[in-house]
Design an enzyme around this catalytic site. Structure first.
Site, PDB file in Angstrom:
ATOM      1  N   ASN A  10      53.577  35.197  34.037  1.00 41.44           N
ATOM      2  CA  ASN A  10      53.405  34.754  35.429  1.00 41.44           C
ATOM      3  C   ASN A  10      52.621  33.457  35.512  1.00 41.44           C
ATOM      4  OD1 ASN A  10      54.619  37.001  36.580  1.00 41.44           O
ATOM      5  ND2 ASN A  10      52.693  38.115  36.828  1.00 41.44           N
ATOM      6  N   LYS A  39      50.609  40.356  33.150  1.00 40.48           N
ATOM      7  CA  LYS A  39      49.975  41.351  32.274  1.00 40.48           C
ATOM      8  C   LYS A  39      50.535  41.252  30.856  1.00 40.48           C
ATOM      9  CE  LYS A  39      49.094  44.423  36.134  1.00 40.48           C
ATOM     10  NZ  LYS A  39      47.800  43.819  36.420  1.00 40.48           N
ATOM     11  N   ASN A  42      49.069  38.076  29.109  1.00 44.68           N
ATOM     12  CA  ASN A  42      47.635  38.282  28.831  1.00 44.68           C
ATOM     13  C   ASN A  42      47.437  39.245  27.657  1.00 44.68           C
ATOM     14  OD1 ASN A  42      47.167  36.748  31.125  1.00 44.68           O
ATOM     15  ND2 ASN A  42      46.814  38.517  32.451  1.00 44.68           N
ATOM     16  N   LEU A 212      37.747  52.972  33.722  1.00 47.26           N
ATOM     17  CA  LEU A 212      37.081  53.407  34.960  1.00 47.26           C
ATOM     18  C   LEU A 212      36.202  52.308  35.541  1.00 47.26           C
ATOM     19  CD1 LEU A 212      36.097  56.860  33.449  1.00 47.26           C
ATOM     20  CD2 LEU A 212      37.822  56.503  35.228  1.00 47.26           C
ATOM     21  N   GLY A 216      33.085  52.452  32.753  1.00 47.33           N
ATOM     22  CA  GLY A 216      33.520  52.444  31.355  1.00 47.33           C
ATOM     23  C   GLY A 216      34.910  53.005  31.169  1.00 47.33           C
ATOM     24  N   ASP A 237      35.060  36.744  37.404  1.00 49.23           N
ATOM     25  CA  ASP A 237      36.486  36.964  37.705  1.00 49.23           C
ATOM     26  C   ASP A 237      36.971  38.125  36.830  1.00 49.23           C
ATOM     27  OD1 ASP A 237      39.204  36.884  38.106  1.00 49.23           O
ATOM     28  OD2 ASP A 237      39.450  34.757  37.653  1.00 49.23           O
ATOM     29  N   ALA A 240      42.441  40.088  34.271  1.00 48.11           N
ATOM     30  CA  ALA A 240      42.760  40.232  32.839  1.00 48.11           C
ATOM     31  C   ALA A 240      41.744  41.058  32.055  1.00 48.11           C
ATOM     32  CB  ALA A 240      42.993  38.885  32.147  1.00 48.11           C
ATOM     33  N   ALA A 241      40.760  41.651  32.737  1.00 41.52           N
ATOM     34  CA  ALA A 241      39.803  42.515  32.012  1.00 41.52           C
ATOM     35  C   ALA A 241      40.547  43.716  31.417  1.00 41.52           C
ATOM     36  CB  ALA A 241      38.703  42.993  32.953  1.00 41.52           C
ATOM     37  N   GLY A 242      41.437  44.313  32.212  1.00 40.76           N
ATOM     38  CA  GLY A 242      42.210  45.466  31.726  1.00 40.76           C
ATOM     39  C   GLY A 242      43.165  45.054  30.607  1.00 40.76           C
ATOM     40  N   ASP A 243      43.736  43.866  30.727  1.00 39.99           N
ATOM     41  CA  ASP A 243      44.666  43.381  29.691  1.00 39.99           C
ATOM     42  C   ASP A 243      43.925  43.154  28.376  1.00 39.99           C
ATOM     43  OD1 ASP A 243      46.644  43.355  31.654  1.00 39.99           O
ATOM     44  OD2 ASP A 243      46.168  41.301  32.235  1.00 39.99           O
TER      45      ASP A 243
HETATM   46  O1  RIB Z   1      46.297  41.807  34.935  1.00 37.80           O
HETATM   47  C1  RIB Z   1      46.183  40.534  35.507  1.00 37.80           C
HETATM   48  C2  RIB Z   1      47.544  39.951  35.756  1.00 37.80           C
HETATM   49  O2  RIB Z   1      48.221  40.719  36.732  1.00 37.80           O
HETATM   50  C3  RIB Z   1      47.517  38.550  36.320  1.00 37.80           C
HETATM   51  O3  RIB Z   1      47.480  37.565  35.322  1.00 37.80           O
HETATM   52  C4  RIB Z   1      48.762  38.512  37.204  1.00 37.80           C
HETATM   53  O4  RIB Z   1      49.741  37.623  36.790  1.00 37.80           O
HETATM   54  C5  RIB Z   1      49.264  39.943  37.267  1.00 37.80           C
HETATM   55  O5  RIB Z   1      50.354  40.141  36.471  1.00 37.80           O
END
Ligand code: RIB
Length: 297
Positions: A10, A39, A42, A212, A216, A237, A240-243
């Site tokens: 994206n 996602k 990332n 969570l 954590g 920001d 992308a923390a989850g990614d």
């Molecule tokens: O997880 C974050 C991502 O979710 C962003 O980069 C956005 O493009 C969406 O896909």
């Protein structure tokens, strides 16, 4: 082991705001930036920054070529990224408020136009025993998971964003499942982490990772559970923390076979990600993760 991230790419259009826009409200943003995201992209970057042999499969339109360049620069094999002259690259409108919290509006574009032939070409190109990582930003996620399993690949699935298509996926074929608490609630109907984890483990025979946020993460596998907290950094920001968590958890687990080690490394990596703006470019390298001192170290 080769890891293939078969997922979205994206263009992230990111707006900085005092607070996320409420229904009926018009507000001006204090900053605007364009970042590489998705996602899929990332998570491919996160995997590659751990040093894993990573490839990405997906589709962009001509204006998304810089996304492929970013993957290339991150060391990801992009030979399976299709550039379709007639497609529009997927994009996301991301609002980031002062606390670092975000809200994301997606337009799928090319991500939503993967054909059966394009899937087949990817399967035929991957070495036996590869692990394929999916998210739910491509069309036909259920078919992708089923085909990958039937071809003998290991399957990792980040069931995000959660929607009816994600709910209909064949979780019995998933070896590594990643969900946050909102996704877990939608999938299980439960509101507490222990009950969510229990139901997710009944749905998916593999390793179930439940993130969570500030509480954590918890993991379930073979009747055992593990917990790990976060490193309390100042977030600018959370995109992308989850990614980052997904990529680093997978890489660490594939390397060590240890769930506690994978949780610890993933928590460190995602803590660093939230201290930086943007999506892919905020993801640290393994070296940074190992050598940066974090609060509560
Ligand atoms: O997880 C974050 C991502 O979710 C962003 O980069 C956005 O493009 C969406 O896909």
């Amino acid at each position: 082991m080769k890891v293939c991230c078969f997922g979205s790419l994206n263009i992230d259009r990111v707006y900085a705001l005092d607070h996320i826009v409420r229904p009926g409200e018009t507000i001006s943003s204090t900053d605007y930036a364009v970042h590489a995201g998705g996602k899929g992209l990332n998570q491919a970057v996160a995997l590659s920054r751990t040093g894993l042999d990573t490839c990405h499969a997906g589709k962009i339109g001509p204006e998304g070529l810089f996304l492929r360049d970013i993957l290339d620069r991150a060391g990801v094999d992009t030979s399976r990224v299709i550039v379709d002259e007639h497609s529009v690259t997927g994009h996301a409108i991301i609002q980031v408020e002062t606390s670092g919290q975000n809200s994301i509006l997606l337009f799928g574009g090319a991500n939503q136009s993967i054909t059966a032939d394009e899937r087949r070409v990817v399967w035929e190109s991957l070495p036996a025993g590869s692990l394929v990582l999916f998210q739910n930003e491509l069309n036909d996620t259920d078919i992708l998971i089923r085909e990958a399993h039937e071809r003998g690949f290991k399957v990792a699935f980040n069931a995000a964003p959660m929607n009816e298509a994600a709910k209909a996926c064949p979780y019995e074929y998933v070896d590594f499942l990643f969900v946050n608490e909102t996704e877990a609630e939608a999938l299980t109907g439960e509101t507490t982490a222990p009950r969510q984890l229990e139901k997710l483990a009944a749905l998916c025979p593999g390793i179930v990772v439940l993130t969570l946020g500030s509480n954590g993460a918890r993991v379930a596998c073979n009747g055992e559970t593990w917990s790990h907290g976060i490193f309390p950094v100042r977030a600018v920001d959370t995109t992308a923390a989850g990614d980052t968590y997904t990529g680093f958890f997978l890489a660490a687990y594939l390397d060590s076979g240890s769930i506690p080690e994978a949780m610890a490394l993933a928590a460190r990596a995602s803590a660093l990600t939230v201290t930086r703006p943007g999506a892919a470019e905020s993801i640290p390298t393994l070296d940074e993760v190992l050598h940066t001192t974090l609060p509560s170290d």
